[in-house]
Design a protein around this motif. Structure first.
Motif, mmCIF file in Angstrom:
data_model
loop_
_atom_site.group_PDB
_atom_site.id
_atom_site.type_symbol
_atom_site.label_atom_id
_atom_site.label_comp_id
_atom_site.label_asym_id
_atom_site.label_seq_id
_atom_site.Cartn_x
_atom_site.Cartn_y
_atom_site.Cartn_z
ATOM 1 N N ASP A 1 1.969 10.656 -2.608
ATOM 2 C CA ASP A 1 1.300 10.884 -1.304
ATOM 3 C C ASP A 1 2.649 10.680 -0.477
ATOM 4 O OD1 ASP A 1 0.179 11.146 1.179
ATOM 5 O OD2 ASP A 1 -1.580 10.257 0.437
ATOM 6 N N SER A 2 3.341 11.556 0.022
ATOM 7 C CA SER A 2 4.505 10.993 0.621
ATOM 8 C C SER A 2 4.109 10.865 2.190
ATOM 9 C CB SER A 2 5.615 12.282 0.735
ATOM 10 O OG SER A 2 5.182 13.455 1.188
ATOM 11 N N THR A 3 3.246 11.603 2.972
ATOM 12 C CA THR A 3 2.780 11.639 4.002
ATOM 13 C C THR A 3 2.151 10.267 4.388
ATOM 14 O OG1 THR A 3 2.050 13.849 4.421
ATOM 15 C CG2 THR A 3 1.127 12.283 5.809
ATOM 16 N N GLU B 1 0.978 -1.234 0.070
ATOM 17 C CA GLU B 1 0.007 0.141 0.017
ATOM 18 C C GLU B 1 1.050 1.274 0.032
ATOM 19 O OE1 GLU B 1 -3.595 2.165 2.449
ATOM 20 O OE2 GLU B 1 -3.009 0.055 3.080
ATOM 21 N N ALA B 2 1.877 1.205 0.775
ATOM 22 C CA ALA B 2 2.761 2.353 0.617
ATOM 23 C C ALA B 2 3.295 2.638 -0.802
ATOM 24 C CB ALA B 2 4.258 2.141 1.606
ATOM 25 N N GLY C 1 13.057 1.216 -0.624
ATOM 26 C CA GLY C 1 14.015 1.969 -1.484
ATOM 27 C C GLY C 1 12.884 2.389 -2.723
ATOM 28 N N THR C 2 12.335 1.516 -3.342
ATOM 29 C CA THR C 2 11.475 1.859 -4.302
ATOM 30 C C THR C 2 10.492 2.897 -4.215
ATOM 31 O OG1 THR C 2 11.604 -0.503 -5.477
ATOM 32 C CG2 THR C 2 9.728 0.837 -6.042
ATOM 33 N N CYS C 3 9.821 2.862 -2.897
ATOM 34 C CA CYS C 3 8.920 3.994 -2.293
ATOM 35 C C CYS C 3 9.650 5.403 -2.613
ATOM 36 C CB CYS C 3 8.476 3.795 -1.023
ATOM 37 S SG CYS C 3 7.116 2.419 -0.764
ATOM 38 N N TYR C 4 10.780 5.491 -2.019
ATOM 39 C CA TYR C 4 11.773 6.719 -2.037
ATOM 40 C C TYR C 4 12.113 7.084 -3.585
ATOM 41 C CZ TYR C 4 11.794 6.541 3.007
ATOM 42 O OH TYR C 4 11.303 6.399 4.417
ATOM 43 N N LEU C 5 12.247 6.061 -4.282
ATOM 44 C CA LEU C 5 12.778 6.354 -5.766
ATOM 45 C C LEU C 5 11.512 6.903 -6.158
ATOM 46 C CD1 LEU C 5 14.880 5.980 -7.828
ATOM 47 C CD2 LEU C 5 13.716 3.850 -8.613
ATOM 48 N N ILE D 1 5.305 2.820 5.801
ATOM 49 C CA ILE D 1 6.491 2.478 5.814
ATOM 50 C C ILE D 1 6.931 2.295 7.166
ATOM 51 C CG2 ILE D 1 9.064 2.927 5.690
ATOM 52 C CD1 ILE D 1 8.294 4.311 3.112
ATOM 53 N N LYS D 2 6.639 3.140 8.250
ATOM 54 C CA LYS D 2 6.783 3.072 9.784
ATOM 55 C C LYS D 2 5.990 1.887 10.313
ATOM 56 C CE LYS D 2 7.834 8.001 10.502
ATOM 57 N NZ LYS D 2 7.378 9.153 10.925
#
Length: 451
Positions: free
Chosen positions: A308-310, A299-300, A349-353, A316-317
């Motif tokens: 939607d970074s928030t 889902e992240a 890592g993919t989320c942040y990419l 992720i947390k």
């Protein structure tokens, strides 16, 4: 002159021209030769057709009209619908099967009949129908299995022997790629469906048989997805979802929806990806920490895809907390074994990419590559390419180029259509001119993959 699609469109399409080629048994050379016979200006070079199918290059109108003439498609259709939408893309996928044991069996039979002969094509279920499948799976309670169909009695021992083949198939698919494993998984699924259709068994044994069919359908869908056969993947996954429902296995169903969500992300449909990921996450309550972390990260990633970074950070947390709770004594479904520490780091890592946070992405991918087991060749190729993308965003073109070069032999060892597309995109994003010797060296290596 040929035009080129925007990068966002080029990245998300699996070209229906491959459907046409497969249906007619055409090579790329056959495509351009057929067009050349109907066009005054077309040079019959096979790389033209390859670029149309893989690089997002759009042929000029004269070439499109010539191809339409060969395919007996009216010129009006070509002028009304942009390339490649006017090309034939195969049969639709029915979605009206009931959420019952008989409905589950019907979807499995449909997948066996049509999915294996599907060729590379667009996803065929999108929008409201696709999200509706997830909502139905989430809200409808499975009915009690019918105890008797027909034929001989299936024992628990027989089902256990059939289940013993799953680890071998998972290993084959992970190490050799989906295209090579797909036929064998399809055959195993056919055997299980035949048992379901022709045998008698208790309700408990029936649940195990449907769960086995669901997992084989999920695997066949993933193998098809990896091979670029997206309509086939949807057929298998829809059947698997119904079978998981008949088995009353919510986690297995959630894992299938997770795969369907990832396919939507690949096709540039992040909103549908998010709805599928949410249904998967919500529908699998009370699962082990490993499963909870896996579904939270799926889902992240969907939130990251829409920027939607928030919400992404929150999940992720949540996944990090769950992952820290994993114990070796947890009773885990075997298919969760892939979600190890390397995969956890790769997903973060993919989320942040996707969020454009390249420094954080690179840190997670670096950690992933230190942790990934040597047997996961295809996954290593994926992670190497993703790190190359992070390095490109960070402005280190030389490091990115070395990572692209590192991925190429891995793709040869474990072929994957998705990794082929990824490595081509990673090469295209490098800021090299055609005359740059670094570009020529990479292109020569890519040529060994047939690109």
């Amino acid at each position: 002159m040929a035009s080129q699609l925007p990068a966002s469109d080029r990245d998300r399409l699996i070209h229906p021209l491959s459907v046409v080629r497969a249906a007619r048994g055409w090579t790329y050379q056959d495509v351009v030769s057929a067009i050349a016979k109907h066009s005054r200006n077309m040079a019959a070079r096979r790389e033209k057709a390859w670029r149309w199918e893989h690089w997002g290059v759009v042929p000029d109108l004269e070439s499109q009209l010539a191809l339409a003439a060969v395919l007996d498609i009216p010129q009006e259709r070509v002028r009304e619908a942009p390339w490649p939408q006017w090309l034939p893309a195969g049969d639709p996928i029915p979605t009206s099967f009931g959420w019952t044991q008989s409905g589950g069996l019907q979807t499995l039979v449909n997948a066996l009949e049509y999915a294996h002969v599907d060729r590379r094509a667009f996803m065929k279920i999108t929008g409201v129908p696709l999200v509706g499948i997830a909502e139905a799976w989430l809200t409808i309670e499975p009915r009690e299995l019918v105890a008797v169909l027909r034929g001989g009695q299936v024992t628990a021992d027989l089902v256990e022997r059939m289940e013993e083949g799953l680890p071998r198939l998972r290993f084959l698919e992970a190490t050799r790629g989906g295209d090579q494993a797909r036929a064998l998984i399809h055959a195993e699924l056919g055997m299980v469906v035949d048992v379901l259709d022709r045998s008698t068994y208790t309700a408990v044994v029936g649940q195990r048989l449907y769960a086995l069919a669901a997992e084989l359908g999920r695997m066949a869908g993933w193998a098809s997805f990896d091979a670029g056969l997206h309509a086939a993947a949807q057929r298998y996954w829809l059947a698997a979802l119904h079978a998981a429902h008949a088995a009353a296995d919510r986690l297995l169903g959630a894992n299938i929806l997770k795969s369907m969500s990832l396919q939507c992300c690949d096709f540039g449909r992040p909103r549908e990806a998010l709805e599928l990921a949410r249904s998967a996450h919500e529908g699998a309550r009370g699962v082990t920490p490993r499963a909870a972390a896996m579904l939270a990260l799926r889902e992240a990633r969907a939130h990251a895809a829409i920027g939607d970074s928030t919400a992404c950070e929150r999940l992720i947390k949540q996944a990090d907390v769950e992952f820290d709770r994993i114990k070796s004594t947890d009773p885990e479904a075997a298919y969760l074994g892939y979600f190890d520490e390397s995969e956890f780091n790769a997903q973060v890592g993919t989320c942040y990419l996707d969020l454009g946070r390249s420094q954080e992405a690179d840190r997670y991918f670096s950690r992933t590559l230190r942790l990934v087991p040597p047997t996961k060749v295809r996954d290593r190729a994926t992670y190497v390419i993703r790190r190359a993308s992070a390095q490109t965003q960070l402005g280190d073109a030389d490091h990115a180029a070395s990572l692209v070069a590192e991925a190429i032999p891995l793709i040869r060892e474990a072929p994957s259509e998705r990794n082929m597309r990824r490595v081509v995109r990673a090469r295209q994003r490098l800021p090299f001119t055609k005359a740059d010797p670094r570009a020529r060296a990479l292109d020569d290596q890519l040529a060994t993959l047939g690109v």
